[in-house]
Enzyme design. Structure first.
Site, PDB file in Angstrom:
ATOM      1  N   HIS A 227       7.242   8.642  12.491  1.00 12.41           N
ATOM      2  CA  HIS A 227       6.551   8.021  13.636  1.00 12.41           C
ATOM      3  C   HIS A 227       5.063   8.348  13.545  1.00 12.41           C
ATOM      4  O   HIS A 227       4.289   7.556  13.034  1.00 12.41           O
ATOM      5  CB  HIS A 227       7.209   8.517  14.912  1.00 12.41           C
ATOM      6  N   HIS A 266       5.686  -2.211   8.013  1.00  9.19           N
ATOM      7  CA  HIS A 266       5.908  -1.918   9.430  1.00  9.19           C
ATOM      8  C   HIS A 266       7.229  -2.519   9.858  1.00  9.19           C
ATOM      9  O   HIS A 266       7.588  -3.608   9.406  1.00  9.19           O
ATOM     10  CB  HIS A 266       4.762  -2.499  10.284  1.00  9.19           C
ATOM     11  N   ASP A 320      -2.074   3.053  10.252  1.00  9.25           N
ATOM     12  CA  ASP A 320      -2.273   4.378   9.668  1.00  9.25           C
ATOM     13  C   ASP A 320      -3.089   4.360   8.387  1.00  9.25           C
ATOM     14  O   ASP A 320      -3.584   5.398   7.953  1.00  9.25           O
ATOM     15  CB  ASP A 320      -0.917   5.029   9.376  1.00  9.25           C
TER      16      ASP A 320
HETATM   17  N1  ACO Z   1       5.673   0.704   0.001  1.00  9.34           N
HETATM   18  C1  ACO Z   1       6.476   0.105  -0.902  1.00  9.34           C
HETATM   19  N2  ACO Z   1       7.535  -0.645  -0.566  1.00  9.34           N
HETATM   20  C2  ACO Z   1       7.786  -0.786   0.749  1.00  9.34           C
HETATM   21  C3  ACO Z   1       6.981  -0.182   1.733  1.00  9.34           C
HETATM   22  C4  ACO Z   1       5.894   0.578   1.314  1.00  9.34           C
HETATM   23  N3  ACO Z   1       5.089   1.185   2.175  1.00  9.34           N
HETATM   24  N4  ACO Z   1       7.475  -0.493   2.945  1.00  9.34           N
HETATM   25  C5  ACO Z   1       8.550  -1.250   2.738  1.00  9.34           C
HETATM   26  N5  ACO Z   1       8.744  -1.424   1.414  1.00  9.34           N
HETATM   27  C6  ACO Z   1       9.824  -2.185   0.783  1.00  9.34           C
HETATM   28  C7  ACO Z   1      11.096  -1.341   0.710  1.00  9.34           C
HETATM   29  O1  ACO Z   1      11.148  -0.609  -0.471  1.00  9.34           O
HETATM   30  C8  ACO Z   1      12.149  -2.402   0.791  1.00  9.34           C
HETATM   31  O2  ACO Z   1      12.255  -3.022  -0.469  1.00  9.34           O
HETATM   32  P1  ACO Z   1      13.672  -3.594  -1.007  1.00  9.34           P
HETATM   33  O3  ACO Z   1      14.000  -4.710  -0.066  1.00  9.34           O
HETATM   34  O4  ACO Z   1      13.354  -4.028  -2.390  1.00  9.34           O
HETATM   35  O5  ACO Z   1      14.626  -2.460  -0.919  1.00  9.34           O
HETATM   36  C9  ACO Z   1      11.556  -3.432   1.745  1.00  9.34           C
HETATM   37  O6  ACO Z   1      10.141  -3.290   1.623  1.00  9.34           O
HETATM   38  C10 ACO Z   1      11.963  -3.189   3.199  1.00  9.34           C
HETATM   39  O7  ACO Z   1      11.711  -1.825   3.483  1.00  9.34           O
HETATM   40  P2  ACO Z   1      12.272  -1.029   4.759  1.00  9.34           P
HETATM   41  O8  ACO Z   1      11.932   0.410   4.636  1.00  9.34           O
HETATM   42  O9  ACO Z   1      13.706  -1.400   4.962  1.00  9.34           O
HETATM   43  O10 ACO Z   1      11.424  -1.730   5.867  1.00  9.34           O
HETATM   44  P3  ACO Z   1      11.286  -1.248   7.336  1.00  9.34           P
HETATM   45  O11 ACO Z   1      10.751  -2.405   8.063  1.00  9.34           O
HETATM   46  O12 ACO Z   1      12.489  -0.591   7.844  1.00  9.34           O
HETATM   47  O13 ACO Z   1      10.182  -0.074   7.142  1.00  9.34           O
HETATM   48  C11 ACO Z   1       8.427   1.410   7.414  1.00  9.34           C
HETATM   49  C12 ACO Z   1       9.062   0.084   7.859  1.00  9.34           C
HETATM   50  C13 ACO Z   1       9.395   2.576   7.699  1.00  9.34           C
HETATM   51  C14 ACO Z   1       7.160   1.634   8.212  1.00  9.34           C
HETATM   52  C15 ACO Z   1       8.116   1.352   5.903  1.00  9.34           C
HETATM   53  O14 ACO Z   1       7.324   0.216   5.633  1.00  9.34           O
HETATM   54  C16 ACO Z   1       7.452   2.617   5.391  1.00  9.34           C
HETATM   55  O15 ACO Z   1       8.130   3.620   5.145  1.00  9.34           O
HETATM   56  N6  ACO Z   1       6.079   2.615   5.238  1.00  9.34           N
HETATM   57  C17 ACO Z   1       5.363   3.746   4.755  1.00  9.34           C
HETATM   58  C18 ACO Z   1       5.160   4.774   5.873  1.00  9.34           C
HETATM   59  C19 ACO Z   1       4.150   4.303   6.905  1.00  9.34           C
HETATM   60  O16 ACO Z   1       3.067   3.821   6.596  1.00  9.34           O
HETATM   61  N7  ACO Z   1       4.516   4.472   8.194  1.00  9.34           N
HETATM   62  C20 ACO Z   1       3.670   4.120   9.315  1.00  9.34           C
HETATM   63  C21 ACO Z   1       4.203   2.932  10.075  1.00  9.34           C
HETATM   64  S1  ACO Z   1       3.075   2.460  11.384  1.00  9.34           S
HETATM   65  C22 ACO Z   1       3.290   3.586  12.620  1.00  9.34           C
HETATM   66  O17 ACO Z   1       4.293   4.272  12.718  1.00  9.34           O
HETATM   67  C23 ACO Z   1       2.183   3.769  13.620  1.00  9.34           C
END
Ligand code: ACO
Length: 385
Positions: A227, A266, A320
């Site tokens: 988060h 996101h 972020d």
């Molecule tokens: N880098 C590379 N690949 C990514 C990223 C990323 N930052 N985010 C998503 N993907 C890819 C996943 O690997 C997945 O690929 P696949 O379909 O081939 O398996 C696909 O995109 C979907 O990913 P999920 O994790 O299922 O997407 P979700 O919507 O649940 O995730 C999240 C959102 C948790 C924010 C994710 O994008 C992430 O971990 N980002 C990095 C951490 C981050 O920046 N967090 C801050 C969020 S903003 C906030 O909290 C204020």
């Protein structure tokens, strides 16, 4: 969404997609890339408004007129003084505690000075909300000073919310541009739908506990790396990369290891996060001004490569990605980044808690029991294998 229907009860892991409350406070449109506070687009508010107005808008339902603003600022000033015991507690926790542990402890502790904390009338809880909001700049600033091993600075109530935080945190008068940038960052973090920390605040207030307790729950929830906290890790990654020409190989290696690139993607936004769009221009300005231009240039290259690679999957920079480098360029240490998130989000937490309280229903979802149903025979401990 992972969900299943059992005996007419829908199971949604992590409550994903479940609507658990009504709100007039704000919404996030993940497809259009819009963040709206009470009907106003964040892009309009961040250009024209300030954190104090937004705090009023979220908590009182509309933008204040001049008289209302004056009264709100007066109330904030009157409540901004932090008890000496709170400062002592911050120093006791010092560098040994995670800053979010210190923050949640001191906010919780404020209740011990309030003989009316349990009176759950809206008026009383609103009073508590204003009292906490007003103290946050000095408290988060004092936590920053303690992390740096420096003296805590006391009351400086003539500055704005953002300006006073920077003063308390940095020990110097911020210039007007730094203040505007911090003010914007706080506005952009003030509210964001039914995120995990907001939800935990609502669960707590729904028991008719008080706003001190709801805020303490929210801060505890924000502490988790899924988060709050991604901005610190995004900044670390950009600094590890070091220069724009190293970005390509670095990212290739991360993708090959199936690692997530920090500050991208996101759960709700599948287009460019509107908050990141606003922060990007400030990140460019402040990094150049503070001799940290290479950090911004590296970030820009990371963004370009990532959008080419993953943009079609709906992965773009989130808030972020640029907030960390802005705070760092101002001279703030990365450990304070998540408490700064709380400094902005406090008005959203209180507004949503007060709104929920006015039409309260105790949260009590169910869990799907997947254990043994028995009845099993009880075997005494002497005979148990
Ligand atoms: N880098 C590379 N690949 C990514 C990223 C990323 N930052 N985010 C998503 N993907 C890819 C996943 O690997 C997945 O690929 P696949 O379909 O081939 O398996 C696909 O995109 C979907 O990913 P999920 O994790 O299922 O997407 P979700 O919507 O649940 O995730 C999240 C959102 C948790 C924010 C994710 O994008 C992430 O971990 N980002 C990095 C951490 C981050 O920046 N967090 C801050 C969020 S903003 C906030 O909290 C204020």
């Amino acid at each position: 969404m992972e969900s299943s229907n059992t005996q007419n009860n829908t199971y949604a892991k992590g409550l994903e997609g479940v609507i658990a409350a009504e709100t007039e406070i704000g919404f996030v449109d993940g497809q259009e890339g819009r963040l709206v506070y009470r009907g106003y687009d964040i892009s309009v508010l961040s250009e024209n408004s300030n954190y104090e107005e937004i705090s009023y808008l979220l908590n009182f339902g509309k933008l204040p007129n001049r008289k209302q603003m004056t009264e709100y600022l007066e109330q904030m000033r009157a409540n901004s003084e932090v008890p000496q015991d709170t400062y002592d507690l911050i120093q006791t926790y010092g560098k040994k505690a995670h800053p979010m542990v210190t923050l949640r402890t001191v906010i919780s502790n404020l209740a011990s000075y309030d003989p009316r904390e349990s009176d759950s009338s809206i008026e009383n809880q609103k009073r508590i909300a204003i009292s906490i909001i007003a103290k946050m700049p000095a408290i988060v600033g004092a936590i920053h000073r303690t992390i740096l091993g420096k003296d805590i600075l006391k009351s400086r109530s003539e500055l704005s919310y953002a300006g006073s935080f920077l003063y308390y945190a940095l020990g110097r008068n911020p210039d007007p541009v730094e203040t505007k940038i911090m003010d914007t960052a706080l506005m952009l973090h003030a509210d964001h739908g039914m995120n995990a920390s907001t939800f935990s605040a609502l669960v707590t207030i729904s028991t008719l506990a008080d706003i001190y307790s709801a805020t303490t729950s929210a801060i505890s929830t924000l502490k988790g790396p899924l988060h709050g906290g991604a901005n610190e890790r995004a900044l670390k990654m950009i600094m590890d990369i070091g220069s724009p020409e190293k970005a390509g190989p670095y990212l290739e290696a991360m993708v090959a290891r199936k690692e997530k690139i920090m500050g991208f993607g996101h759960r709700v936004y599948k287009v460019y996060d509107p908050r990141a769009k606003i922060l990007k221009k400030y990140a460019s300005y402040i990094s150049e001004k503070s001799d940290k231009k290479s950090i911004f240039e590296t970030a820009n290259k990371v963004e370009e490569i990532m959008i080419n690679k993953l943009g079609e999957k709906g992965i773009f920079p989130n808030v972020d990605f640029y907030s960390g480098m802005i705070y760092y360029s101002m001279g703030l240490t990365p450990e304070i980044f998540t408490p700064i998130f709380a400094l902005g989000r406090i008005s959203g937490w209180t507004a949503r808690s007060l709104e929920y309280l006015q039409n309260n229903k105790l949260f009590r979802p169910k869990a799907l029991y997947v254990g043994e149903r028995g009845p099993k025979t009880y075997i005494s401990i002497q005979e148990r294998q």
